[in-house]
Design a protein around this motif. Sequence first.
Motif, PDB file in Angstrom:
ATOM      1  N   ASP A 119       4.179  15.153  29.525  1.00  0.00           N
ATOM      2  CA  ASP A 119       3.762  13.823  29.058  1.00  0.00           C
ATOM      3  C   ASP A 119       3.761  12.794  30.178  1.00  0.00           C
ATOM      4  O   ASP A 119       3.180  11.720  30.047  1.00  0.00           O
ATOM      5  CB  ASP A 119       4.704  13.366  27.937  1.00  0.00           C
ATOM      6  N   SER A 158      18.861  19.916  28.832  1.00  0.00           N
ATOM      7  CA  SER A 158      19.580  19.412  27.669  1.00  0.00           C
ATOM      8  C   SER A 158      18.609  18.780  26.670  1.00  0.00           C
ATOM      9  O   SER A 158      18.787  18.902  25.466  1.00  0.00           O
ATOM     10  CB  SER A 158      20.635  18.393  28.083  1.00  0.00           C
ATOM     11  N   THR A 159      17.577  18.120  27.170  1.00  0.00           N
ATOM     12  CA  THR A 159      16.596  17.504  26.279  1.00  0.00           C
ATOM     13  C   THR A 159      15.820  18.580  25.525  1.00  0.00           C
ATOM     14  O   THR A 159      15.567  18.454  24.323  1.00  0.00           O
ATOM     15  CB  THR A 159      15.621  16.624  27.099  1.00  0.00           C
ATOM     16  N   THR A 211      25.391  18.420  32.516  1.00  0.00           N
ATOM     17  CA  THR A 211      26.073  19.411  31.702  1.00  0.00           C
ATOM     18  C   THR A 211      27.109  20.088  32.574  1.00  0.00           C
ATOM     19  O   THR A 211      26.806  20.533  33.664  1.00  0.00           O
ATOM     20  CB  THR A 211      25.074  20.465  31.191  1.00  0.00           C
TER      21      THR A 211
HETATM   22  P1  GTP Z   1      21.660  18.622  33.704  1.00  0.00           P
HETATM   23  O1  GTP Z   1      22.291  18.903  32.376  1.00  0.00           O
HETATM   24  O2  GTP Z   1      22.364  17.540  34.432  1.00  0.00           O
HETATM   25  O3  GTP Z   1      21.436  19.817  34.532  1.00  0.00           O
HETATM   26  O4  GTP Z   1      20.208  17.984  33.410  1.00  0.00           O
HETATM   27  P2  GTP Z   1      19.151  18.555  32.432  1.00  0.00           P
HETATM   28  O5  GTP Z   1      18.304  19.530  33.127  1.00  0.00           O
HETATM   29  O6  GTP Z   1      19.808  18.946  31.169  1.00  0.00           O
HETATM   30  O7  GTP Z   1      18.220  17.277  32.203  1.00  0.00           O
HETATM   31  P3  GTP Z   1      18.185  16.296  30.964  1.00  0.00           P
HETATM   32  O8  GTP Z   1      17.775  16.993  29.720  1.00  0.00           O
HETATM   33  O9  GTP Z   1      19.428  15.506  30.944  1.00  0.00           O
HETATM   34  O10 GTP Z   1      16.928  15.413  31.392  1.00  0.00           O
HETATM   35  C1  GTP Z   1      16.908  14.674  32.595  1.00  0.00           C
HETATM   36  C2  GTP Z   1      16.045  13.443  32.406  1.00  0.00           C
HETATM   37  O11 GTP Z   1      14.677  13.798  32.166  1.00  0.00           O
HETATM   38  C3  GTP Z   1      16.446  12.604  31.193  1.00  0.00           C
HETATM   39  O12 GTP Z   1      16.320  11.240  31.545  1.00  0.00           O
HETATM   40  C4  GTP Z   1      15.430  12.979  30.138  1.00  0.00           C
HETATM   41  O13 GTP Z   1      15.208  11.931  29.215  1.00  0.00           O
HETATM   42  C5  GTP Z   1      14.190  13.243  30.962  1.00  0.00           C
HETATM   43  N1  GTP Z   1      13.294  14.215  30.320  1.00  0.00           N
HETATM   44  C6  GTP Z   1      13.590  15.442  29.886  1.00  0.00           C
HETATM   45  N2  GTP Z   1      12.500  16.047  29.363  1.00  0.00           N
HETATM   46  C7  GTP Z   1      11.472  15.167  29.462  1.00  0.00           C
HETATM   47  C8  GTP Z   1      10.085  15.212  29.119  1.00  0.00           C
HETATM   48  O14 GTP Z   1       9.550  16.178  28.586  1.00  0.00           O
HETATM   49  N3  GTP Z   1       9.342  14.110  29.414  1.00  0.00           N
HETATM   50  C9  GTP Z   1       9.889  13.025  29.993  1.00  0.00           C
HETATM   51  N4  GTP Z   1       9.079  11.995  30.240  1.00  0.00           N
HETATM   52  N5  GTP Z   1      11.176  12.952  30.346  1.00  0.00           N
HETATM   53  C10 GTP Z   1      11.975  14.005  30.079  1.00  0.00           C
END
Ligand code: GTP
Length: 601
Positions: free
Chosen positions: A140, A20-21, A55
């Motif tokens: 990072d 999602s990020t 998600t």
């Molecule tokens: P689901 O939708 O539940 O499957 O999760 P997701 O894969 O979409 O993960 P999401 O984007 O919610 O990120 C999970 C966590 O990792 C969050 O706390 C983000 O802030 C963190 N995060 C994501 N990308 C990065 C990154 O590049 N660096 C850092 N330091 N944290 C990250």
Amino acid sequence: TDPALIRNFCIIAHIDHGKSTLADRMLQLTGVVEQRQMRAQYLDRMDIERERGITIKSQAVRMPWAPTESDGALVPHILNMIDTPGHVDFTYEVSRSLAACEGCVLLVDAAQGIEAQTLANLYLAMENELTIIPVLNKIDLPAAQPDKFAGELAHLIGCEPEDVLRVSAKTGEGVDALLDHVVRKVPAPVGVADAPARAMIFDSVYDAYRGVVTYVKVVDGQLSKRERIRMMSTNATHELLEIGASSPEMTPSEGLGVGEVGYLITGVKDVRQSKVGDTITQLHKGATEALGGYKEPKPMVFSGLYPLDGSDYPELRDALDKLQLNDAALVYEPETSAALGFGFRVGFLGLLHLEVVRERLEREFGLDLIATAPNVIYQVAMEDGTEHTVTNPSEFPTGKVASVREPMVRSTLIAPSEFIGAIMELCQARRGNLQGMDYLSEERVELRYQLPLAEIIFDFFDALKSKTRGYASLDYEPSGEQVGDLVKVDILLQGDRVDAFSAIVHKDKAYAYGVRMASKLHELIPRQQFEVPIQAAVGARVIARETVRAIRKDVLAKCYGGDISRKRKLLEKQKEGKKRMKVVGRVEVPQEAFIAALSSD
Ligand code: GTP
């Protein structure tokens, strides 16, 4: 749009690896969401999604992107990105999204490496013959080990470690290069422009104002505004009131052509009329052959849902009807319980699905609910040759049982190799059967177990996490049925069965279940005018027993010589208390006792 300039891709990853990020960064970089409107997890619209940071529903977004060619020219392309959920319960959403894409970004946390859903999603992508772009995220982080995990990932998908891209979805580093890469590597969609239209439905959601919004990918031909369309599985016809693309707000257009991903609105109110996996064509000179569909999601776990206040039953029915508009995987039918009154037996894809549905019912519809312990579906064969499908343990047939079959799953567990022993011990205790084991790298191992679903749905994941200090990940998929040594345990109050507490358990665990429930109820049931035996029984055989001793309760004793109005008040109060009592046989039990006994410890 010229299909040659379209790229349809999705992002797949293990939970929390950052899908999602990454999607957020892409929305920003491509300029479809303005800086000041940007918020984290932009595409997760539901409150529950935002709060839990997960998600649940897939999302499709159209983004413009012009990669810089080697000669410096900019060629504008259209990227359709589909964000997908990561949890096992929602795998069916992932597989639908994949079928609408030609490529995928396989995202792996550079501090964690490959996890169970990374594999599960990769296999789904391979089945769908997608071009796979391996990417390490979170570079990072100080704990990131990109070199090590690039090797692991390259080994898994059969490419060179240098082919693994490195990004930080948080800072945005490497994300523009990733978008360029998507344009270069993902094939353009192919379809026949002058053929009758064929569009595949990959999602449909209910919107209170607009009715059902159907998400489609046009494979062949063209769908235009105002045209009449036909759903190929049901032959239902509708007028296309609106058609367009989400970018990410719904943007109407004149139509959608080959390879395009977008939405359409017909004024239909029920998502079941816009069935995911169905093919849409024109009514006039339409296609005759539908596109290949999807597997229907099948409920795996059942639970009884009851309103705490019996008079809320009509509201619960109404709320379930409305949720089903949105969630085609939800099934339910009315059921009654002596202990809990009127309610519904509801089928779910898994425990997270159950939790999400329950939370939405409580939150969006203001209901207070009690859920009975979840159970799987059993197939019971009787000696007289009849077969019964049991979704509620209290409906287990009486008579001579020949065999009971239970659903099995094929599970994948990934963990650091130091935990192999702990994992094996846990799986053994849960009647698991080891099918194979592979080392992903020197210190990480993948174990494959055949396990009964019933052993996984309660606390397996929690037990796994605590035995591996949170380092193990789990994924599973249905894998047929197997005959098990299963019995039904009944809980009886003064000889009468309490339906909500019947359970189907393995023979070796029947005694423990019986003792636990009997002693729990013993604590919770107030003393009555007479002795109340609490028994756990398998058939006619009692396996555990507790007794609530008798008392004689005289509410008036306290007000000896007191005035009559005070006595009346006390009697009124006692009557009120009775209303919340449930009567099982002759025994009055406060509903709270049942609820407390059902809530897991
Ligand atoms: P689901 O939708 O539940 O499957 O999760 P997701 O894969 O979409 O993960 P999401 O984007 O919610 O990120 C999970 C966590 O990792 C969050 O706390 C983000 O802030 C963190 N995060 C994501 N990308 C990065 C990154 O590049 N660096 C850092 N330091 N944290 C990250």
